[in-house]
Design an enzyme around this catalytic site. Structure first.
Site, PDB file in Angstrom:
ATOM      1  CB  CYS A 139       5.408 103.029 -34.164  1.00 40.07           C
ATOM      2  SG  CYS A 139       6.471 104.472 -34.335  1.00 40.07           S
ATOM      3  CG  LEU A 140       9.532  98.785 -35.749  1.00 33.47           C
ATOM      4  CD1 LEU A 140       9.968  97.712 -36.738  1.00 33.47           C
ATOM      5  CD2 LEU A 140       9.918  98.402 -34.344  1.00 33.47           C
TER       6      LEU A 140
END
Length: 126
Positions: free
Chosen positions: A79-80
């Site tokens: 998750c960015l």
């Protein structure tokens, strides 16, 4: 990317190795690692340049860690969205592959790996 990798190796601070996995340079693979409490944790690393690159950043995949943290999507993609994507969007088109690794993957590993180790979800292969 080449300058960053060369510099990191020359200072002994390298923490990933990547190479193009196809002739077009779209698919990349390699390894990334982090030391936590003097123990090395090493992971397979994969990413593909999206069709909309450089407007959209590559999604980093660590398949070995799939399902071990809430900060990961199906298929082992990290998750960015919350922290890195806004930074990427402000710096298009100046950012590239090295930025998603150094400013996206690096901080993700630094926060998530210690948490997974403490919870007993991962152990070192060494």
């Amino acid at each position: 990317l080449i300058k960053y990798v060369t510099y990191q190796k020359s200072t002994g601070d390298d923490w990933f190795a990547v190479a193009s996995a196809d002739k077009s340079g779209v698919k990349w693979s390699g390894r990334c690692w982090i030391y936590y409490e003097s123990i090395k944790y090493d992971f397979e690393l994969r990413f593909e340049l999206p069709v909309s690159y450089p407007v959209s950043h590559p999604e980093i995949c660590l398949p070995e860690l799939e399902g071990k943290t809430a900060k990961m999507y199906r298929g082992g993609k990290i998750c960015l969205d919350e922290h890195f994507t806004p930074l990427w969007n402000r710096n298009v088109p100046r950012f590239g592959i090295v930025h998603v690794l150094a400013l996206g993957l690096g901080p993700w590993l630094a926060t998530e790996v210690p948490d997974m180790v403490e919870k007993g979800l991962i152990v070192s292969k060494n």
